[in-house]
Design an enzyme around this catalytic site. Structure first.
Site, PDB file in Angstrom:
ATOM      1  CG  ASN A 123      39.235  39.312  30.024  1.00 39.29           C
ATOM      2  OD1 ASN A 123      38.680  38.485  30.744  1.00 39.29           O
ATOM      3  ND2 ASN A 123      39.473  40.533  30.432  1.00 39.29           N
ATOM      4  CG  ASP A 124      40.908  36.888  33.119  1.00 40.40           C
ATOM      5  OD1 ASP A 124      41.625  37.863  32.847  1.00 40.40           O
ATOM      6  OD2 ASP A 124      39.852  36.971  33.779  1.00 40.40           O
TER       7      ASP A 124
ATOM      8  CE  LYS B 140      27.260  55.595  28.316  1.00 37.92           C
ATOM      9  NZ  LYS B 140      26.262  54.817  29.066  1.00 37.92           N
TER      10      LYS B 140
ATOM     11  CE  LYS C 207      44.074  40.622  31.621  1.00 45.04           C
ATOM     12  NZ  LYS C 207      42.740  40.217  32.126  1.00 45.04           N
TER      13      LYS C 207
ATOM     14  CG  ASP D  65      36.112  37.058  36.448  1.00 44.94           C
ATOM     15  OD1 ASP D  65      37.078  37.668  35.956  1.00 44.94           O
ATOM     16  OD2 ASP D  65      34.990  37.575  36.603  1.00 44.94           O
TER      17      ASP D  65
ATOM     18  CG  ASP E 102      40.741  40.006  35.458  1.00 44.51           C
ATOM     19  OD1 ASP E 102      41.190  41.067  35.003  1.00 44.51           O
ATOM     20  OD2 ASP E 102      39.530  39.712  35.418  1.00 44.51           O
TER      21      ASP E 102
END
Length: 1134
Positions: free
Chosen positions: A758-759, A502, A735, A755, A332
């Site tokens: 999502n990993d 934004k 991934k 970390d 990541d």
């Protein structure tokens, strides 16, 4: 009692594998699933049959019981210590009352009823999200238990009316209550029926490549054992037919025993005698060695991170040697390569760039404090964050001069967000940001005089240059990954309606008014500069709204927001309608700093032929430039290919173009497609060599096409030809799919490091998962096999601990098989001299104790203490390559070991046999008896050890133990106690006192070692390995290579990246707000003292280090990155 009548599920859960009653049967059942253990159990049964057993029962029972006991003890410790034996939290009733001090976890799925907060909301932290606000909702009908964490459907009936229940009203087991004193909830699901436990499937058991090879070799050994026994049984039949009748005079046969039946019995007798060819103690020794190597990782102080007080941790003991065989590292980016600490670095306002310029004094004296480095003094603002550092004084002057564009710019940053402010006491202001980017932007606005103080569902209170103002919040047009922007519509105290927006510049530019074209060109130049430095950018725009038009739009917005059909689609159309003809304000640039030592680590891994693939959710430009900063991509690369097609054909053509550029001889109708179409191709992705260094960057939408079955092999081949691969804008599922693709088609070991939550899927998919305990919580660590605090520790984990573990395990296995094969083959040769009668060469006690006592210490000492110098591992990273190629233990290495054992066993049998033939003692008595021959042979075998400086201690200890036990077992006292069990009376003192015996031992040892030494010498001279070349090189490390740093000017349009999540705007404007009113405060700056501030973001920490240290400080002895070199080049002349 009332609840029991309904048979609701209790809240008891079981996370252990065993209990007191099931441990013994279940553990034994699991252990006997191992082929070797089951084999020895069969041997034990055979040994109780007197017709075929020539060995006593204890020769098998003692080793088997010891192996089973050690393994059972280890399994029990893992189940009791590592996993709590029983993790039970029981709720006595359906209504739960929770009191909160710091944080409290929910132990069941609850329907929120009320809380201590205004309008009965709570703030919770979950395992997968950074923060959630939940609204309260009395009989309840709902869906059955399931594993859908993101969805809940049910109805609540109260006062004769039905109300819908959705996921926003549910508190799931595993959530942690934050900043809420108490809440009441109704238990919906408990114990194993909770959604969390429904998702707790069994983790995939990971096995090393050596384990898989061992299973194959053990089966081959079984086949070879059966072959040897068959040969000896045939020999017995021939001998019985031709010679056996001559022995019936003094060895009469039993009735009914013919030569054929004798052959059958002989086969099973030799199965028992030659059983040591299958090493029963191998698995226990392997587990002990792995456990010891795991402790080395835990104890390594050079992998300890002092700032966070985090040591390295080996969370598994079964994968250590796999660390020495890694070929692909999947990493990541945010929080793994970078610190995930966002710092407002630069901005562009109305065509002028403001940046973090550092004075020349700072370059000459880098250790000076920030005040001495010409940093901006924010003392004029009592609410400024003292940790915020900025060096461009012109921006502060523009704020003080009340530049309209600058004021509007920072007003937008103070209003357009979903950050929550908390001010428990006067002046102690802290922000809780859902994303680190928002925290950094709001903090920047705060320091420049636009301080966000508090919010309610319908208003935002800010302090503008000392004046406290309250803006009416009319709508939040929320962020999502498709819009890639967020907007707010507010009414100023003067009654003016404005929309502030934004987001990604590419999308903001599409919404701009034509009059902004010139400003857009200037801002684009600044954005290119920001993206070229790897900064995360956002574009800012606004527009004033007509009151009549907004009233009409607001009515349509309310209708769409309450619609049950295609609610999101209708809202998106309304958002697109109002977000047009915007006026550009400028852009922001946020730096996510690289962790210390990341460039050096990636460079070392590349030298070790480890390929690093970065899989990130960030935008292409940001990830690509971070890739340059951390040495993943380099300017001297031949070419960096970018795959960004939006269709199958485009992606296929781009992959073909890249493949043809790297290998021009590649035909258009490559064999890959045909193999993929037929379902074959397991060997299609062999490693190929190319001339030049290449890189590959692929976007998430292109990756979705590249991972399709018809194209996955083309993508894999193209990617594997590159030195570095970056996959941008990828989802957690993608991934895992990339990792699975490499595992499927490449004969290589993979490692995933990350970390965040999502990993997790990527970490679980790889052969080895590494979690970094960073700013995103412990989700990745809890799913990993190894964990530490910084990416730079990865090189020590692989190049030192991984290589050591692999070398030790390979040497251990080769020596273990060598000694066991040598031990067993002597029985085979002896069969030809004993009439194939299943007579053993050695004493039964020697057979029993050989693996358990006599040779246990040398093999364990070699497996735990054999090592090379640490500096060599870093000085010569190429030493890691043999592990990737399985050079030290493979089928070929095993075959060579078997041949060596065969040669040694021939010497061990025939040299003592010849030496004792026709030999007499000093007194003329004959010594050529069976017991003396057995003692001499086993003594020669004991000297066949692995002699190194470290292992010599263990070998000498084993020899001392052997002689002590031998003289004890062969003594008169033992014979008098059990004559049948200790028949070798006096053999030790009679044989070992003869010089000829010791000369025979010396001759046998020399002849066994001489061919090996000769072979290794010739191999070193004629075909040196990487290790041989390293030994011949000078011990002093070579001077570090000076890499030429080239200033890169980026032509990329944007470095947009924003780690925001959808859904927070609805919560802010829902009328269900979450905070108590802020404490009373004056409207101006004059009467306020310097604020004691703190920034406490949830999940992805934003803005600053938890230690409070300046974030611009640079660790010593760390190479300057290209990012910092770029800043140095930008320094104006004196």
């Amino acid at each position: 009692e009332f609840n029991l009548s309904f048979r609701y599920a209790t809240n008891a859960i079981k996370t252990s594998k065993y209990n007191v009653f099931t441990f013994l049967p279940l553990n034994l059942f699991e252990q006997f699933q191992r082929i070797a253990n089951a084999y020895f159990l069969v041997l034990l049964v055979l040994q109780v049959i007197p017709q075929i057993s020539s060995l006593s029962w204890f020769t098998t029972v003692v080793p088997l019981i010891l192996v089973l006991s050690v393994t059972a003890a280890k399994d029990a410790i893992d189940d009791i210590v590592i996993l709590p034996s029983f993790c039970r939290q029981t709720l006595s009733c359906l209504t739960i009352h929770l009191f909160h001090t710091f944080s409290l976890g929910f132990q069941a799925d609850l329907l929120l009823l009320s809380s201590s907060e205004p309008l009965n909301l709570v703030y919770v932290e979950t395992a997968e999200l950074d923060g959630l606000k939940k609204e309260p909702t009395h009989p309840v009908r709902c869906e059955p238990p399931n594993n859908r964490l993101d969805r809940f459907t049910g109805t609540l009936t109260f006062a004769g009316q039905k109300y819908s229940l959705d996921n926003e009203k549910i508190l799931l087991r595993g959530c942690t209550l934050r900043n809420t004193e108490w809440c009441f909830g109704l238990v919906l699901f408990a114990g194993p029926e909770t959604k969390l436990m429904q998702n707790c499937g069994k983790s995939m058991f990971k096995r090393t490549s050596i384990d898989r090879l061992m299973n194959i070799l053990v089966l081959c050994i079984f086949g070879f054992l059966a072959f040897m026994c068959f040969v000896l049984a045939i020999g017995n039949y021939i001998w019985e037919t031709n010679e056996g009748s001559g022995f019936t005079v003094f060895l009469p046969r039993e009735d009914g025993v013919s030569a054929g039946f004798s052959t059958f019995l002989t086969f099973w007798s030799y199965i028992i005698i030659l059983n040591t060819v299958v090493p029963i103690s191998l698995y226990v020794s392997v587990e002990i060695i792995r456990l010891g190597n795991s402790f080395y990782i835990d104890w390594d102080r050079k992998m300890y991170h002092a700032n966070s007080d985090t040591p390295a941790e080996a969370r598994t003991t079964t994968l250590n040697e796999e660390l020495g065989q890694i070929k692909y590292v999947f990493s990541d980016k945010t929080g793994t390569l970078t610190q995930n600490i966002m710092v407002f670095n630069k901005c562009s306002i109305n065509g002028k760039s403001y940046d973090l310029r550092i004075s020349p004094l700072c370059l000459l004296f880098p250790l000076l404090p920030p005040q001495s480095k010409n940093a901006v003094d924010f003392s004029f603002n009592p609410l400024a964050d003292p940790r915020f550092v900025f060096h461009d004084h012109s921006l502060v002057e523009a704020v003080k001069l009340e530049s309209p564009e600058v004021h509007t710019f920072f007003r937008l940053l103070a209003l357009c967000h979903t950050v929550m402010a908390e001010e428990k006491t006067e002046g102690e202001l802290s922000y809780q940001a859902q994303s680190p980017d928002e925290g950094a932007l709001v903090t920047a606005a705060r320091n420049f005089g636009f301080v966000f103080r508090s919010r309610t569902p319908g208003s935002i209170s800010i302090v503008e240059m000392g004046n406290q103002l309250s803006y009416e919040l009319l709508a939040i047009l929320d962020f999502n990954n498709v819009r890639k922007r967020m907007s707010v519509i507010v009414r100023s105290p003067e009654g003016k309606l404005s929309l502030y927006c934004k987001g990604a510049d590419t999308l903001i530019y599409e919404k701009l008014h034509p009059s902004c074209s010139k400003l857009m060109d200037l801002t684009t130049e600044h954005l290119n500069e920001f993206a070229g430095e790897g900064l995360r950018t956002l574009a800012l725009a606004y527009k004033d709204l007509d009151e009549e038009y907004f009233d009409q739009w607001k009515r349509r917005h309310h209708e769409a927001s309450t619609s049950l059909d295609d609610r999101e689609g209708q809202l998106d159309l309304l958002y697109e309608e109002i977000e047009k003809d915007l006026l550009l304000l400028g852009a922001t640039a946020i730096e996510d700093k690289l962790q210390d030592g990341v460039p050096q680590t990636i460079e070392q891994l590349a030298k070790a032929d480890i390929k690093v693939w970065v899989l990130t959710g960030d935008k292409q430009e940001t990830a690509e430039n971070i890739g340059y900063s951390c040495n993943l991509l380099r300017e001297e690369m031949t070419e960096v290919f970018v795959i960004s097609g939006h269709s199958v054909d485009e992606v296929h053509q781009e992959l073909r173009t890249a493949l043809n550029a790297m290998k021009p001889e590649t035909a258009e109708d490559s064999v890959f497609l045909s193999e993929a179409a037929t379902g074959k191709g397991a060997e299609a992705a062999e490693d190929e060599a190319v001339s030049g260094d290449y890189g590959l960057v692929i976007n998430g939408h292109s990756l979705a096409y590249a991972l399709e079955h018809s194209m996955e092999l083309d993508f894999l081949r193209t990617a594997c030809l590159c030195k570095a691969v970056i996959c941008c804008r990828v989802t957690p599922l993608q991934k895992a799919q990339v990792v699975e693709l490499v595992k499927k088609y490449k004969r290589a070991v993979t490692l995933a490091i990350g970390d965040g939550a999502n990993d997790v899927s990527m970490i679980k998919a790889a052969h080895i998962g590494v979690g970094i305990s960073g700013q995103e919580g412990m989700q990745a660590v809890l799913s990993s096999d190894y964990s530490f605090a910084q990416f730079r520790f990865l090189q020590r984990l692989l190049l030192v601990h991984g290589r050591w573990s692999y070398l030790r395990m390979c040497k251990f296995l080769r020596y273990f098989f060598y000694k066991n094969f040598t031990f067993t083959f002597v029985h085979f040769w002896f069969a030809f001299f004993c009439g194939f009668s299943a007579q053993t060469v050695y004493d039964e006690w020697f057979i029993t104790l050989y693996n358990l006592m006599y040779t246990a210490l040398p093999v364990l000492g070699m497996g735990l203490f054999d090592q090379v110098t640490v500096t060599w591992s870093f000085q010569y990273p190429q030493l890691y390559v043999p592990g990737q190629r399985n050079l030290y233990f493979s089928k070929r290495a095993f075959f060579k070991c078997a041949l060596h054992s065969c040669y040694s066993s021939l010497l061990l049998f025939f040299i003592p046999y010849a030496a004792l033939q026709d030999t007499v003692r000093d007194d003329g008595k004959d010594v050529a008896d069976y017991q003396s021959f057995a003692l001499l042979t086993q003594t020669c075998l004991m000297f066949m050890s692995y002699w190194t400086a470290v292992n010599t201690f263990f070998v000498l200890g084993s020899l001392a133990m052997y002689f002590a036990v031998t003289f004890t077992l062969y003594s008169n006292g033992m014979f008098l106690i059990l004559p049948a069990a200790f028949p070798f009376l006096g053999t030790g003192r009679n044989s070992l006192s003869q010089p000829s015996v010791w000369l025979t031992v010396l001759l046998t040892s020399i002849l066994c070692v001489l061919p090996v030494v000769t072979y290794r010498f010739l191999l070193t001279q004629l075909c040196p390995s990487i290790n041989d070349k390293a030994r011949q090189a000078k011990a002093t490390p070579p001077p570090p290579s000076q890499r030429t740093r080239i200033r890169r000017t980026s032509s990329r349009r944007s470095g947009y990246a924003f780690s925001h999540a959808q859904g927070y705007g609805d919560l802010v404007t829902s009328g269900r707000y979450l905070r108590r009113p802020a404490v009373p405060r004056p409207s101006g700056f004059a009467n306020m003292g310097r604020a004691t501030t703190g920034f406490s973001p949830m999940g992805r920490s934003a803005g600053y280090s938890p230690t409070g240290r300046p974030q611009n400080a640079k660790a010593q002895n760390v190479e300057v990155t290209s990012l910092q070199m770029y800043r140095t080049i930008q320094e104006p002349a004196l």
